[in-house]
Design a protein around this motif. Structure first.
Motif, mmCIF file in Angstrom:
data_model
loop_
_atom_site.group_PDB
_atom_site.id
_atom_site.type_symbol
_atom_site.label_atom_id
_atom_site.label_comp_id
_atom_site.label_asym_id
_atom_site.label_seq_id
_atom_site.Cartn_x
_atom_site.Cartn_y
_atom_site.Cartn_z
ATOM 1 N N PRO A 1 0.805 -1.221 0.000
ATOM 2 C CA PRO A 1 0.000 0.000 0.000
ATOM 3 C C PRO A 1 0.841 1.276 0.000
ATOM 4 C CG PRO A 1 0.154 -0.838 2.207
ATOM 5 C CD PRO A 1 0.859 -1.836 1.316
ATOM 6 N N ALA A 2 0.274 2.293 -0.570
ATOM 7 C CA ALA A 2 0.836 3.644 -0.457
ATOM 8 C C ALA A 2 -0.071 4.376 0.522
ATOM 9 C CB ALA A 2 0.855 4.337 -1.807
ATOM 10 N N GLY A 3 0.488 4.839 1.606
ATOM 11 C CA GLY A 3 -0.306 5.515 2.624
ATOM 12 C C GLY A 3 -0.141 4.846 3.975
ATOM 13 N N THR B 1 4.259 6.712 2.378
ATOM 14 C CA THR B 1 4.663 7.742 1.413
ATOM 15 C C THR B 1 5.554 8.798 2.049
ATOM 16 O OG1 THR B 1 2.624 8.990 1.798
ATOM 17 C CG2 THR B 1 2.622 7.409 -0.028
ATOM 18 N N THR B 2 5.400 9.032 3.354
ATOM 19 C CA THR B 2 6.193 10.060 4.031
ATOM 20 C C THR B 2 7.120 9.487 5.104
ATOM 21 O OG1 THR B 2 4.524 10.415 5.743
ATOM 22 C CG2 THR B 2 4.332 11.746 3.728
ATOM 23 N N HIS B 3 6.940 8.226 5.463
ATOM 24 C CA HIS B 3 7.659 7.544 6.545
ATOM 25 C C HIS B 3 7.320 8.104 7.917
ATOM 26 C CE1 HIS B 3 9.886 5.080 3.796
ATOM 27 N NE2 HIS B 3 10.302 6.133 3.151
ATOM 28 N N GLU B 4 6.264 8.898 8.003
ATOM 29 C CA GLU B 4 5.826 9.412 9.299
ATOM 30 C C GLU B 4 5.235 8.263 10.112
ATOM 31 O OE1 GLU B 4 2.624 12.522 11.269
ATOM 32 O OE2 GLU B 4 2.542 12.109 9.135
#
Length: 95
Positions: free
Chosen positions: A49-51, A74-77
């Motif tokens: 998944p992306a997200g 997508t941001t690694h947050e």
């Protein structure tokens, strides 16, 4: 990347080993009639998944605990980190 360990506090991701999707905690019933198919899917079918995604991480260079980390791929947050034991006992791995 810093992982907020629920017991030890912020830890560098290099201390951990990524093991895959947290749904791996939901092993199929080996006695079920469709066990062969269920284990095939469990072993080989993976989402990418992306997200926001829940992942399984092992604290190899620390207290050797298993964590379920909720992370935006997508941001690694990192949104949340929980002990895998607590997640499995609560039956929340599919969320």
């Amino acid at each position: 990347m810093i992982i907020p360990h629920p017991i030890l506090g912020p830890r560098d991701a290099q201390e951990f080993v990524y093991l895959g999707d947290a749904s791996l905690l939901d092993r199929p019933d080996w006695q079920a009639e469709d066990a062969s198919l269920a284990f095939h899917d469990y072993q080989y079918q993976r989402n990418n998944p992306a997200g926001v995604h829940r992942e399984l991480w092992f604290h190899e260079q620390g207290d050797r605990s298993w964590l379920v980390v909720t992370r935006d791929t997508t941001t690694h947050e990192i949104l949340k980190a929980e002990l895998a034991r607590d997640v499995a006992l609560a039956g929340e791995t599919a969320k």
